[in-house]
Design a protein around this motif. Structure first.
Motif, PDB file in Angstrom:
ATOM      1  N   LYS A  23       0.857  -1.185   0.000  1.00  0.00           N
ATOM      2  CA  LYS A  23       0.000   0.000   0.000  1.00  0.00           C
ATOM      3  C   LYS A  23       0.891   1.231   0.000  1.00  0.00           C
ATOM      4  O   LYS A  23       1.992   1.215   0.507  1.00  0.00           O
ATOM      5  CB  LYS A  23      -0.889   0.006   1.241  1.00  0.00           C
ATOM      6  CG  LYS A  23      -1.922  -1.101   1.245  1.00  0.00           C
ATOM      7  CD  LYS A  23      -2.807  -0.969   2.459  1.00  0.00           C
ATOM      8  CE  LYS A  23      -3.983  -1.910   2.416  1.00  0.00           C
ATOM      9  NZ  LYS A  23      -3.652  -3.272   2.708  1.00  0.00           N
ATOM     10  N   GLY A  24       0.373   2.312  -0.532  1.00  0.00           N
ATOM     11  CA  GLY A  24       1.140   3.546  -0.546  1.00  0.00           C
ATOM     12  C   GLY A  24       2.053   3.618  -1.753  1.00  0.00           C
ATOM     13  O   GLY A  24       2.258   2.637  -2.464  1.00  0.00           O
ATOM     14  N   ASP A  25       2.597   4.794  -1.973  1.00  0.00           N
ATOM     15  CA  ASP A  25       3.456   5.028  -3.122  1.00  0.00           C
ATOM     16  C   ASP A  25       4.874   5.274  -2.624  1.00  0.00           C
ATOM     17  O   ASP A  25       5.273   6.400  -2.393  1.00  0.00           O
ATOM     18  CB  ASP A  25       2.927   6.241  -3.901  1.00  0.00           C
ATOM     19  CG  ASP A  25       3.715   6.497  -5.162  1.00  0.00           C
ATOM     20  OD1 ASP A  25       4.346   5.551  -5.670  1.00  0.00           O
ATOM     21  OD2 ASP A  25       3.716   7.647  -5.629  1.00  0.00           O
ATOM     22  N   ALA A 100       6.130   3.246   5.727  1.00  0.00           N
ATOM     23  CA  ALA A 100       6.291   3.859   4.401  1.00  0.00           C
ATOM     24  C   ALA A 100       4.928   4.165   3.785  1.00  0.00           C
ATOM     25  O   ALA A 100       4.739   5.228   3.181  1.00  0.00           O
ATOM     26  CB  ALA A 100       7.096   2.936   3.491  1.00  0.00           C
ATOM     27  N   ALA A 101       3.981   3.250   3.949  1.00  0.00           N
ATOM     28  CA  ALA A 101       2.636   3.478   3.419  1.00  0.00           C
ATOM     29  C   ALA A 101       1.981   4.680   4.105  1.00  0.00           C
ATOM     30  O   ALA A 101       1.401   5.548   3.446  1.00  0.00           O
ATOM     31  CB  ALA A 101       1.774   2.223   3.598  1.00  0.00           C
ATOM     32  N   ILE A 102       2.108   4.752   5.419  1.00  0.00           N
ATOM     33  CA  ILE A 102       1.524   5.873   6.177  1.00  0.00           C
ATOM     34  C   ILE A 102       2.125   7.194   5.716  1.00  0.00           C
ATOM     35  O   ILE A 102       1.404   8.148   5.411  1.00  0.00           O
ATOM     36  CB  ILE A 102       1.742   5.683   7.698  1.00  0.00           C
ATOM     37  CG1 ILE A 102       0.930   4.495   8.215  1.00  0.00           C
ATOM     38  CG2 ILE A 102       1.395   6.970   8.463  1.00  0.00           C
ATOM     39  CD1 ILE A 102       1.308   4.035   9.630  1.00  0.00           C
ATOM     40  N   LEU A 103       3.443   7.256   5.653  1.00  0.00           N
ATOM     41  CA  LEU A 103       4.112   8.508   5.291  1.00  0.00           C
ATOM     42  C   LEU A 103       3.884   8.898   3.835  1.00  0.00           C
ATOM     43  O   LEU A 103       3.681  10.072   3.532  1.00  0.00           O
ATOM     44  CB  LEU A 103       5.604   8.427   5.600  1.00  0.00           C
ATOM     45  CG  LEU A 103       5.968   8.309   7.082  1.00  0.00           C
ATOM     46  CD1 LEU A 103       7.476   8.205   7.250  1.00  0.00           C
ATOM     47  CD2 LEU A 103       5.416   9.484   7.880  1.00  0.00           C
ATOM     48  N   SER A 104       3.903   7.921   2.940  1.00  0.00           N
ATOM     49  CA  SER A 104       3.691   8.259   1.527  1.00  0.00           C
ATOM     50  C   SER A 104       2.271   8.777   1.304  1.00  0.00           C
ATOM     51  O   SER A 104       2.067   9.689   0.508  1.00  0.00           O
ATOM     52  CB  SER A 104       3.998   7.077   0.612  1.00  0.00           C
ATOM     53  OG  SER A 104       3.097   6.024   0.812  1.00  0.00           O
ATOM     54  N   GLU A 105       1.305   8.244   2.037  1.00  0.00           N
ATOM     55  CA  GLU A 105      -0.069   8.731   1.933  1.00  0.00           C
ATOM     56  C   GLU A 105      -0.200  10.147   2.482  1.00  0.00           C
ATOM     57  O   GLU A 105      -1.102  10.883   2.116  1.00  0.00           O
ATOM     58  CB  GLU A 105      -1.035   7.775   2.637  1.00  0.00           C
ATOM     59  CG  GLU A 105      -1.239   6.482   1.857  1.00  0.00           C
ATOM     60  CD  GLU A 105      -2.045   5.439   2.603  1.00  0.00           C
ATOM     61  OE1 GLU A 105      -2.619   5.749   3.669  1.00  0.00           O
ATOM     62  OE2 GLU A 105      -2.081   4.293   2.113  1.00  0.00           O
ATOM     63  N   LYS A 106       0.729  10.558   3.345  1.00  0.00           N
ATOM     64  CA  LYS A 106       0.722  11.919   3.892  1.00  0.00           C
ATOM     65  C   LYS A 106       1.541  12.882   3.025  1.00  0.00           C
ATOM     66  O   LYS A 106       1.702  14.040   3.372  1.00  0.00           O
ATOM     67  CB  LYS A 106       1.258  11.920   5.331  1.00  0.00           C
ATOM     68  CG  LYS A 106       0.342  11.195   6.306  1.00  0.00           C
ATOM     69  CD  LYS A 106       0.918  11.188   7.682  1.00  0.00           C
ATOM     70  CE  LYS A 106       0.304  12.084   8.685  1.00  0.00           C
ATOM     71  NZ  LYS A 106      -0.708  13.019   8.442  1.00  0.00           N
TER      72      LYS A 106
END
Length: 129
Positions: A23-25, A100-106
């Motif tokens: 998940k996430g970019d 990484a998913a959490i931060l990339s989504e932010k």
């Protein structure tokens, strides 16, 4: 009734199958690529393991924010700079992918050390104790 149960079962199967996908970019990178990345002083180094794990040893110049902490996203937002990429890691690569998913989504640009700190040490890279 049986058709509805069958359809529900199929939906559950496919949702669980795809929920394991990344998940996430963000980009997961090898030890060598991670080492090259963090040689750039503009890259923020983030260890997302527990304080105890970080205290034992870590990659030099990395900061520690435990991804398992309920307030991880808020702490990261108040500590990290969004205009600079973040290179992060955990012990084996599992928790770092969550972070990484959490931060990339932010809105952060994120690089994840694919197989984690254990692989970093195995490769003989520099650590701080």
């Amino acid at each position: 009734m049986k058709i509805n149960s069958l359809i529900a079962g199929i939906c559950l199967f496919f949702s669980s199958l795809f929920s394991c996908q990344q998940k996430g970019d963000f980009k997961s990178v090898s030890v060598e690529d991670f080492s090259t990345l963090i040689a750039n002083p503009e890259i923020q180094r983030l260890d997302v393991r527990t304080v105890a794990e970080y205290s034992e040893s870590h990659i030099p110049k990395s900061i520690n924010i435990n991804v398992l902490d309920k307030t991880f996203a808020e702490i990261a937002d108040s500590t990290l700079q969004k205009d600079k990429p973040v290179a992060l890691y955990c012990r084996s690569g599992k928790r770092s992918k969550k972070a990484a998913a959490i931060l990339s989504e932010k809105g952060y640009v994120v690089y994840d050390l694919d197989k984690g700190f254990e692989e970093w040490k195995k490769a003989g890279k520099e650590i701080e104790e």
